[in-house]
Design an enzyme around this catalytic site. Structure first.
Site, short mmCIF file in Angstrom:
data_model
loop_
_atom_site.label_atom_id
_atom_site.label_comp_id
_atom_site.label_asym_id
_atom_site.label_seq_id
_atom_site.Cartn_x
_atom_site.Cartn_y
_atom_site.Cartn_z
N HIS A 29 45.21 39.35 48.93
CA HIS A 29 44.38 38.55 49.83
C HIS A 29 45.26 37.73 50.77
O HIS A 29 45.01 37.67 51.98
CB HIS A 29 43.50 37.57 49.05
CG HIS A 29 42.48 38.19 48.18
ND1 HIS A 29 42.31 37.82 46.87
CD2 HIS A 29 41.54 39.14 48.42
CE1 HIS A 29 41.32 38.51 46.34
NE2 HIS A 29 40.84 39.33 47.26
N LYS A 39 27.93 39.17 41.92
CA LYS A 39 29.09 39.00 41.04
C LYS A 39 28.89 37.78 40.15
O LYS A 39 28.20 36.84 40.50
CB LYS A 39 30.37 38.83 41.86
CG LYS A 39 30.74 40.07 42.66
CD LYS A 39 32.06 39.88 43.38
CE LYS A 39 32.46 41.14 44.13
NZ LYS A 39 33.75 40.97 44.82
N ARG A 56 42.50 48.58 50.75
CA ARG A 56 43.55 48.98 49.80
C ARG A 56 43.72 50.48 49.76
O ARG A 56 44.82 50.99 49.60
CB ARG A 56 43.22 48.48 48.39
CG ARG A 56 43.23 46.98 48.26
CD ARG A 56 42.68 46.59 46.92
NE ARG A 56 41.25 46.96 46.90
CZ ARG A 56 40.38 46.50 46.04
NH1 ARG A 56 40.75 45.70 45.09
NH2 ARG A 56 39.11 46.86 46.10
N SER A 104 41.04 41.28 42.30
CA SER A 104 40.78 40.10 41.47
C SER A 104 40.29 40.50 40.09
O SER A 104 40.64 39.87 39.09
CB SER A 104 39.74 39.20 42.15
OG SER A 104 40.25 38.67 43.35
#
Length: 163
Positions: free
Chosen positions: A19, A43, A92, A130
Protein backbone atom coordinates in the site's frame (compact mmCIF):
# COMPACT_ATOMS: atom_id res chain seq x y z
CA UNK A 1 -3.25 26.27 -12.76
CA UNK A 2 -5.30 23.92 -10.63
CA UNK A 3 -3.80 21.31 -8.38
CA UNK A 4 -3.77 17.70 -9.51
CA UNK A 5 -5.71 15.87 -6.80
CA UNK A 6 -6.02 12.10 -6.48
CA UNK A 7 -7.66 9.66 -4.11
CA UNK A 8 -6.03 6.39 -3.09
CA UNK A 9 -8.80 4.30 -1.52
CA UNK A 10 -8.59 1.13 0.51
CA UNK A 11 -9.52 -0.59 3.72
CA UNK A 12 -5.84 -0.73 4.75
CA UNK A 13 -6.55 -3.33 7.44
CA UNK A 14 -3.63 -3.06 8.06
CA UNK A 15 -1.51 -0.88 5.80
CA UNK A 16 1.30 -2.87 4.16
CA UNK A 17 4.49 -1.95 2.35
CA UNK A 18 2.58 -2.66 -0.86
CA UNK A 19 0.00 0.00 0.00
CA UNK A 20 2.72 2.41 1.02
CA UNK A 21 4.55 1.86 -2.27
CA UNK A 22 1.43 2.82 -4.25
CA UNK A 23 0.77 5.87 -2.05
CA UNK A 24 4.36 7.12 -2.37
CA UNK A 25 4.31 6.72 -6.12
CA UNK A 26 0.96 8.53 -6.38
CA UNK A 27 2.36 11.32 -4.19
CA UNK A 28 5.21 11.74 -6.68
CA UNK A 29 2.72 12.34 -9.51
CA UNK A 30 -0.12 14.29 -7.90
CA UNK A 31 -0.07 17.57 -5.97
CA UNK A 32 -2.44 16.29 -3.29
CA UNK A 33 -3.23 12.67 -2.49
CA UNK A 34 -6.14 11.82 -0.25
CA UNK A 35 -5.79 8.38 1.27
CA UNK A 36 -9.38 7.35 1.85
CA UNK A 37 -9.57 4.74 4.60
CA UNK A 38 -12.78 2.99 3.70
CA UNK A 39 -15.27 1.36 5.98
CA UNK A 40 -16.09 -1.65 3.80
CA UNK A 41 -19.33 -3.25 4.99
CA UNK A 42 -18.38 -6.49 3.21
CA UNK A 43 -15.31 -6.93 5.40
CA UNK A 44 -14.88 -7.62 9.10
CA UNK A 45 -11.91 -5.40 9.99
CA UNK A 46 -9.33 -6.22 12.63
CA UNK A 47 -8.60 -2.53 13.21
CA UNK A 48 -11.19 0.21 13.62
CA UNK A 49 -11.30 3.03 11.08
CA UNK A 50 -9.70 5.30 13.67
CA UNK A 51 -6.86 2.82 14.28
CA UNK A 52 -6.29 2.38 10.55
CA UNK A 53 -6.23 6.15 10.05
CA UNK A 54 -3.72 6.57 12.89
CA UNK A 55 -1.45 3.87 11.46
CA UNK A 56 -1.71 5.39 7.99
CA UNK A 57 -0.93 8.86 9.34
CA UNK A 58 2.15 7.48 11.07
CA UNK A 59 3.53 5.72 8.00
CA UNK A 60 2.85 8.64 5.63
CA UNK A 61 4.01 11.47 7.88
CA UNK A 62 7.07 12.07 5.66
CA UNK A 63 4.81 12.71 2.64
CA UNK A 64 3.66 16.34 2.97
CA UNK A 65 1.12 16.17 0.14
CA UNK A 66 -0.73 13.15 1.56
CA UNK A 67 -3.93 13.63 3.57
CA UNK A 68 -5.55 10.83 5.56
CA UNK A 69 -9.33 10.72 5.81
CA UNK A 70 -12.08 8.15 6.13
CA UNK A 71 -15.09 7.52 3.97
CA UNK A 72 -18.05 5.18 4.16
CA UNK A 73 -20.05 6.24 1.13
CA UNK A 74 -19.47 5.78 -2.57
CA UNK A 75 -15.87 6.38 -3.55
CA UNK A 76 -16.87 8.45 -6.55
CA UNK A 77 -18.84 10.82 -4.31
CA UNK A 78 -15.83 11.19 -2.02
CA UNK A 79 -13.59 11.91 -5.02
CA UNK A 80 -16.01 14.59 -6.26
CA UNK A 81 -16.17 16.15 -2.80
CA UNK A 82 -12.36 16.42 -2.78
CA UNK A 83 -12.34 17.80 -6.34
CA UNK A 84 -10.14 14.89 -7.36
CA UNK A 85 -9.58 14.21 -11.02
CA UNK A 86 -8.13 10.77 -10.38
CA UNK A 87 -8.58 7.62 -8.37
CA UNK A 88 -5.38 5.62 -8.00
CA UNK A 89 -5.57 1.87 -7.52
CA UNK A 90 -2.80 -0.65 -7.05
CA UNK A 91 -2.68 -3.88 -9.01
CA UNK A 92 -0.77 -6.93 -7.80
CA UNK A 93 -1.67 -9.47 -10.44
CA UNK A 94 -3.93 -10.09 -13.40
CA UNK A 95 -6.49 -11.51 -10.98
CA UNK A 96 -6.94 -8.02 -9.47
CA UNK A 97 -7.70 -6.52 -12.86
CA UNK A 98 -11.15 -8.04 -13.43
CA UNK A 99 -12.50 -6.74 -10.12
CA UNK A 100 -10.86 -3.35 -10.60
CA UNK A 101 -12.24 -3.07 -14.13
CA UNK A 102 -15.79 -3.55 -12.83
CA UNK A 103 -15.33 -0.90 -10.15
CA UNK A 104 -13.72 1.48 -12.63
CA UNK A 105 -16.54 0.98 -15.12
CA UNK A 106 -19.16 1.75 -12.47
CA UNK A 107 -17.26 4.82 -11.29
CA UNK A 108 -17.00 6.00 -14.89
CA UNK A 109 -20.74 5.43 -15.34
CA UNK A 110 -21.39 7.58 -12.25
CA UNK A 111 -18.93 10.33 -13.22
CA UNK A 112 -16.92 10.19 -16.40
CA UNK A 113 -14.81 13.22 -15.44
CA UNK A 114 -12.85 11.26 -12.82
CA UNK A 115 -10.21 8.95 -14.25
CA UNK A 116 -8.86 5.80 -12.65
CA UNK A 117 -5.13 5.17 -12.78
CA UNK A 118 -3.66 1.76 -12.05
CA UNK A 119 -0.18 1.40 -10.62
CA UNK A 120 1.40 -2.01 -10.76
CA UNK A 121 2.91 -2.94 -7.44
CA UNK A 122 6.59 -3.69 -7.27
CA UNK A 123 7.31 -7.39 -7.81
CA UNK A 124 8.44 -7.82 -4.22
CA UNK A 125 4.90 -6.96 -3.06
CA UNK A 126 2.92 -8.85 -5.71
CA UNK A 127 1.85 -11.55 -3.23
CA UNK A 128 1.17 -9.18 -0.37
CA UNK A 129 -2.29 -8.47 1.02
CA UNK A 130 -3.61 -7.30 4.35
CA UNK A 131 -5.42 -10.63 4.73
CA UNK A 132 -2.19 -12.59 4.35
CA UNK A 133 -0.40 -10.30 6.82
CA UNK A 134 -3.16 -10.79 9.40
CA UNK A 135 -3.12 -14.56 8.95
CA UNK A 136 0.65 -14.76 9.41
CA UNK A 137 0.67 -12.32 12.34
CA UNK A 138 -2.19 -14.14 14.09
CA UNK A 139 0.12 -17.11 14.63
CA UNK A 140 3.01 -15.00 15.86
CA UNK A 141 5.13 -15.22 12.73
CA UNK A 142 7.40 -12.40 11.67
CA UNK A 143 5.81 -9.75 9.42
CA UNK A 144 8.59 -7.16 9.75
CA UNK A 145 9.37 -7.24 6.02
CA UNK A 146 5.70 -6.87 5.07
CA UNK A 147 4.49 -3.93 7.15
CA UNK A 148 5.98 -0.85 8.86
CA UNK A 149 7.18 -1.14 12.47
CA UNK A 150 4.15 0.62 13.97
CA UNK A 151 1.90 -1.90 12.21
CA UNK A 152 3.99 -4.82 13.48
CA UNK A 153 3.49 -3.51 17.01
CA UNK A 154 -0.24 -2.93 16.50
CA UNK A 155 -0.67 -6.48 15.17
CA UNK A 156 1.21 -7.91 18.14
CA UNK A 157 -1.07 -6.00 20.50
CA UNK A 158 -4.22 -7.15 18.68
CA UNK A 159 -3.13 -10.77 18.75
CA UNK A 160 -1.74 -10.71 22.29
CA UNK A 161 1.94 -11.03 21.41
CA UNK A 162 3.07 -7.64 22.74
CA UNK A 163 5.70 -7.61 25.42
Amino acid sequence: MSEKIAVVPGSFDPVTFGHLDIIKRAADVFDIVYVAVLNNSAKNPLFSVEERMALMAEVTKALPNVRIESSSGLLIDYAKEKKAKAIVRGLRAVSDFEYEMQITSMNRFLDETIETFFIMTKNQYSFLSSSIVKEVAKYGSDVNELVPDCVVQALKEKYGFSQ
